[in-house]
Design a protein around this motif. Structure first.
Motif, PDB file in Angstrom:
ATOM      1  N   ASP A  88      -2.626   0.397   0.007  1.00  0.00           N
ATOM      2  CA  ASP A  88      -1.249   0.429  -0.488  1.00  0.00           C
ATOM      3  C   ASP A  88      -0.982  -0.756  -1.400  1.00  0.00           C
ATOM      4  O   ASP A  88      -0.315  -0.632  -2.408  1.00  0.00           O
ATOM      5  CB  ASP A  88      -0.243   0.396   0.672  1.00  0.00           C
ATOM      6  CG  ASP A  88      -0.134   1.719   1.390  1.00  0.00           C
ATOM      7  OD1 ASP A  88      -0.640   2.738   0.872  1.00  0.00           O
ATOM      8  OD2 ASP A  88       0.461   1.746   2.468  1.00  0.00           O
ATOM      9  N   SER A 106      -7.069  -8.864  11.353  1.00  0.00           N
ATOM     10  CA  SER A 106      -6.382  -7.607  11.082  1.00  0.00           C
ATOM     11  C   SER A 106      -5.508  -7.194  12.251  1.00  0.00           C
ATOM     12  O   SER A 106      -5.731  -7.586  13.392  1.00  0.00           O
ATOM     13  CB  SER A 106      -7.421  -6.518  10.802  1.00  0.00           C
ATOM     14  OG  SER A 106      -6.805  -5.352  10.337  1.00  0.00           O
ATOM     15  N   ALA A 109      -0.503  -1.968  12.022  1.00  0.00           N
ATOM     16  CA  ALA A 109       0.958  -1.997  11.871  1.00  0.00           C
ATOM     17  C   ALA A 109       1.598  -0.761  12.497  1.00  0.00           C
ATOM     18  O   ALA A 109       2.640  -0.850  13.136  1.00  0.00           O
ATOM     19  CB  ALA A 109       1.336  -2.111  10.402  1.00  0.00           C
ATOM     20  N   ALA A 121      -1.853   2.409   9.645  1.00  0.00           N
ATOM     21  CA  ALA A 121      -1.444   1.438   8.633  1.00  0.00           C
ATOM     22  C   ALA A 121      -1.989   0.101   9.133  1.00  0.00           C
ATOM     23  O   ALA A 121      -1.705  -0.317  10.264  1.00  0.00           O
ATOM     24  CB  ALA A 121       0.063   1.387   8.485  1.00  0.00           C
ATOM     25  N   ASP A 123      -2.753  -4.023   8.416  1.00  0.00           N
ATOM     26  CA  ASP A 123      -2.531  -5.267   7.684  1.00  0.00           C
ATOM     27  C   ASP A 123      -3.752  -6.145   7.916  1.00  0.00           C
ATOM     28  O   ASP A 123      -4.215  -6.279   9.058  1.00  0.00           O
ATOM     29  CB  ASP A 123      -1.275  -5.983   8.184  1.00  0.00           C
ATOM     30  CG  ASP A 123      -0.010  -5.222   7.831  1.00  0.00           C
ATOM     31  OD1 ASP A 123       0.021  -4.604   6.749  1.00  0.00           O
ATOM     32  OD2 ASP A 123       0.935  -5.249   8.632  1.00  0.00           O
ATOM     33  N   ARG A 139      -2.501  -4.297   2.708  1.00  0.00           N
ATOM     34  CA  ARG A 139      -2.019  -3.228   3.590  1.00  0.00           C
ATOM     35  C   ARG A 139      -2.817  -2.007   3.178  1.00  0.00           C
ATOM     36  O   ARG A 139      -2.852  -1.634   2.005  1.00  0.00           O
ATOM     37  CB  ARG A 139      -0.525  -2.984   3.402  1.00  0.00           C
ATOM     38  CG  ARG A 139       0.045  -1.673   3.942  1.00  0.00           C
ATOM     39  CD  ARG A 139      -0.001  -1.454   5.452  1.00  0.00           C
ATOM     40  NE  ARG A 139       0.800  -2.346   6.254  1.00  0.00           N
ATOM     41  CZ  ARG A 139       2.030  -2.072   6.690  1.00  0.00           C
ATOM     42  NH1 ARG A 139       2.618  -0.937   6.388  1.00  0.00           N
ATOM     43  NH2 ARG A 139       2.666  -2.947   7.447  1.00  0.00           N
ATOM     44  N   ARG A 141      -4.325   2.055   4.528  1.00  0.00           N
ATOM     45  CA  ARG A 141      -4.177   3.190   5.428  1.00  0.00           C
ATOM     46  C   ARG A 141      -5.566   3.808   5.583  1.00  0.00           C
ATOM     47  O   ARG A 141      -6.296   3.940   4.613  1.00  0.00           O
ATOM     48  CB  ARG A 141      -3.198   4.219   4.866  1.00  0.00           C
ATOM     49  CG  ARG A 141      -1.820   3.642   4.736  1.00  0.00           C
ATOM     50  CD  ARG A 141      -0.768   4.690   4.422  1.00  0.00           C
ATOM     51  NE  ARG A 141       0.501   4.043   4.224  1.00  0.00           N
ATOM     52  CZ  ARG A 141       1.329   3.661   5.195  1.00  0.00           C
ATOM     53  NH1 ARG A 141       0.998   3.880   6.446  1.00  0.00           N
ATOM     54  NH2 ARG A 141       2.472   3.078   4.936  1.00  0.00           N
TER      55      ARG A 141
END
Length: 146
Positions: A88, A106, A109, A121, A123, A139, A141
């Motif tokens: 993202d 990591s 999220a 998701a 981070d 970020r 996915r």
């Protein structure tokens, strides 16, 4: 690290997964990456010239650092095979000098059920040992299938 079961992923939403092992960024790795992507800029591949440059030596390509995210992610979620990845956003914050060590930190999220699996998701931050700021933050996915 203990393998993570697919069924446990929804409970990991909002959780920090921890840190990976340290990875040394040596000149051979940078040179190999430069050959692979045809980017032989002196700041990456010419140690003599780079010694007088802004960082006092050669630095890794930002995309080399980014390319380490996927294999390091596998250390944080052993037993889970990722499917499709989508980034993202990514921000490159600090150069990685050759000879430095980096590791991934990591967290998940969120976890969303999608047809055939789960979408995570994620981070992540690529820490530089002894550095004040990470090399990059992102970020992403990823889809996993159970």
């Amino acid at each position: 690290m203990t393998a993570i079961a697919y069924e446990d992923l929804p409970r990991l939403a909002g959780q920090v997964l921890g840190h990976t092992d340290w990875v040394t960024i040596d000149q051979a790795r940078v040179d190999t990456f430069a050959d692979a992507v045809a980017d032989h800029q002196w700041i990456h591949v010419d140690p003599e010239r780079a010694a007088t440059g802004p960082y006092g030596g050669t630095i890794a390509h930002g995309y080399l650092t980014l390319s380490l995210v996927a294999p390091l992610w596998d250390q944080l979620v052993p037993g889970i095979r990722s499917g499709e990845w989508d980034i993202d956003r990514v921000r490159f914050l600090s150069p990685v000098r050759v000879g430095s060590r980096v590791r991934l930190t990591s967290s998940i999220a969120s976890v969303t059920r999608v047809p055939g699996g789960l979408e995570l998701a994620v981070d992540a931050s690529m820490e530089i040992e002894g550095g004040d700021r990470p090399a990059l933050v992102l970020r992403s996915r990823t889809r996993v299938h159970g």
